[in-house]
Design an enzyme around this catalytic site. Structure first.
Site, short mmCIF file in Angstrom:
data_model
loop_
_atom_site.label_atom_id
_atom_site.label_comp_id
_atom_site.label_asym_id
_atom_site.label_seq_id
_atom_site.Cartn_x
_atom_site.Cartn_y
_atom_site.Cartn_z
N HIS A 1 0.85 -1.21 0.05
CA HIS A 1 -0.14 0.00 0.26
C HIS A 1 0.97 1.22 -0.05
CE1 HIS A 1 0.27 -0.13 4.60
NE2 HIS A 1 0.58 1.03 4.40
N ASP B 1 0.07 -7.66 1.41
CA ASP B 1 0.34 -5.99 1.60
C ASP B 1 2.07 -5.99 1.46
OD1 ASP B 1 0.13 -3.39 1.66
OD2 ASP B 1 -0.20 -3.25 4.05
N SER C 1 4.53 2.92 7.73
CA SER C 1 4.11 1.64 6.91
C SER C 1 5.24 1.09 5.88
CB SER C 1 2.93 1.85 6.26
OG SER C 1 1.75 1.89 6.82
#
Length: 427
Positions: free
Chosen positions: A148, A181, A272
């Site tokens: 992402h 992910d 992230s």
């Protein structure tokens, strides 16, 4: 409060500061039955475990950290155990730290060892820009991060990677794996002095172990935060992989379900793809999502509330190795659809994943799994929902042998299963 995907790479107008305000994250769309086990739409929860009234936001989290191991003096000298730490230089990768006091890690030494292996990532597309983190995976310039964080740059975007010392390089996507992910990018004409992060053992973690996150939260590169491993094997669902980093919708995708490491180390948007490390500075997880109380009154994304989630390094390494080798990754496959249920277990009741269909010719069918069976454990690890079953299977690899504990006709049974490769056409 409701559960919603966490918007890791928020869409923001060109020129605005990442991490300030962003549109609220869209609710996760209904997900079709997953091959490993799925649950029905009426009682769908995101992968954060469903017990908390919080919203899961996909935050661009980056964490990296260095660990310190204990250095003990002569046993006959009480004063020999100190808070001093030493650093062991590993061949070709980041150093590990030997802690002088196991109960009070020297995080300064850990940070010094790990931060050279953590990078900041900036992504620019026609729709906007976003920021995240990554870890140096090898000397060849491969960077491991979240899908992402970089997924929107596939085909029409630009990726820039900034090393800890300030040097900046362009990068290209090597491969992405939306269902976990995870993604791997590679520096263009990267330097020869990269310091790959030292990989740890996520299987050896215990609740209460110290942990450090290092990354690029809110655009503040080189940020470190500390905490503990607050839970293990936490089934976390952050919506679907069709939700792109900048909030755009892709054509299709599997629900992203992780058997996650939960940590109290502060993780915020921008973290992230970064590193979660132990006290030796070894990578134990890739930070990927946070629990949030939702959007603020101004519409901006809320920050850390002390509950963050990381993809275990065992799974991350397996996917990264496959992406580097072929640009894609294979996944383990069981071949059932399931739903949440409560079943009698002797004189007690317990939650589990009830099988509602078994696909012919699949590992589940070959092992004798039947409709109505309630899976309550995988290799002794408790299963209390359909999401938990998906998370456990996705953490494994094709060919793995596992044992499902099921309740059938009121009695427990252990059913050995050999997992297969998930077919490309399977949901």
């Amino acid at each position: 409060m409701t559960l919603a995907p966490e918007d890791h790479t928020q869409q923001i107008p060109q020129g605005s500061y990442y991490g300030q305000s962003a549109p609220p994250a869209p609710p996760a769309p209904p997900t079709p039955p997953l091959g490993e086990g799925s649950r029905p739409a009426p009682k769908r929860e995101s992968r954060i475990g469903q017990t908390l009234g919080v919203a899961l936001l996909a935050a661009v989290l980056a964490s990296g950290g260095t660990y310190a191991a204990t250095q003990l003096g002569d046993q006959g000298t009480p004063t020999a155990t100190t808070t001093a730490s030493t650093t062991n230089q590993n061949q070709g990768s980041s150093p590990t730290v030997v802690q002088g006091n196991a109960t009070a890690p020297d995080w300064t030494a850990v940070s010094a060892a790990v931060t050279p292996s953590v990078v900041s990532i900036d992504v620019t597309t026609q729709q906007g820009s976003g920021a995240g983190s990554g870890v140096v995976f090898d000397k060849s310039g491969h960077i491991l991060t979240n899908n992402h964080v970089v997924g929107d740059a596939t085909g029409n975007g630009a990726i820039t990677v900034t090393l800890n010392d300030g040097r900046t390089y362009a990068a290209t996507i090597v491969g992405t794996d939306p269902s976990t992910d995870l993604a791997v990018i590679k520096l263009t004409n990267g330097p020869s002095d990269l310091t790959p992060i030292t990989l740890g053992d996520s299987e050896a973690l215990k609740v209460g172990d110290p942990a450090m996150a290092v990354g690029n939260p809110l655009g503040l590169s080189g940020t470190v935060t500390t905490g503990i491993v607050s839970a293990l094997n936490r089934p976390v669902s952050t919506g679907t992989s069709s939700e792109s980093p900048l909030g755009q919708q892709q054509a299709s995708g599997d629900e992203v379900v992780t058997n996650a490491i939960q940590t109290s180390a502060a993780i915020n948007p921008g973290n992230s793809g970064g590193a979660l490390v132990n006290a030796k500075g070894e990578l134990i997880g890739i930070n990927s999502s946070i629990a949030s109380l939702g959007q603020s009154s101004s519409g901006s994304q809320s920050g850390n509330i002390g509950i963050g989630f990381a993809i275990p390094v065992k799974e991350a390494k397996s996917i990264a190795d496959q992406l580097i080798k072929s640009g894609k990754a294979e996944h383990a496959f069981l071949g059932v659809s399931t739903r949440d249920t409560v079943v009698s277990d002797g004189s007690a009741k317990r939650a589990g994943a009830q099988v509602v269909s078994v696909n012919g010719g699949t590992p589940a069918a070959n092992a004798g799994i039947k409709n109505g069976d309630v899976v309550i454990a995988v290799d002794g690890q408790r299963i209390d929902s359909a999401t938990a079953l998906v998370a456990q299977i996705r953490e494994m690899t094709a060919g793995d042998k596992t044992t499902l504990t099921v309740i059938r006709d009121g009695a427990r049974q252990d059913v050995p299963v050999t997992l297969a490769v998930k077919p490309a056409s399977s949901n």
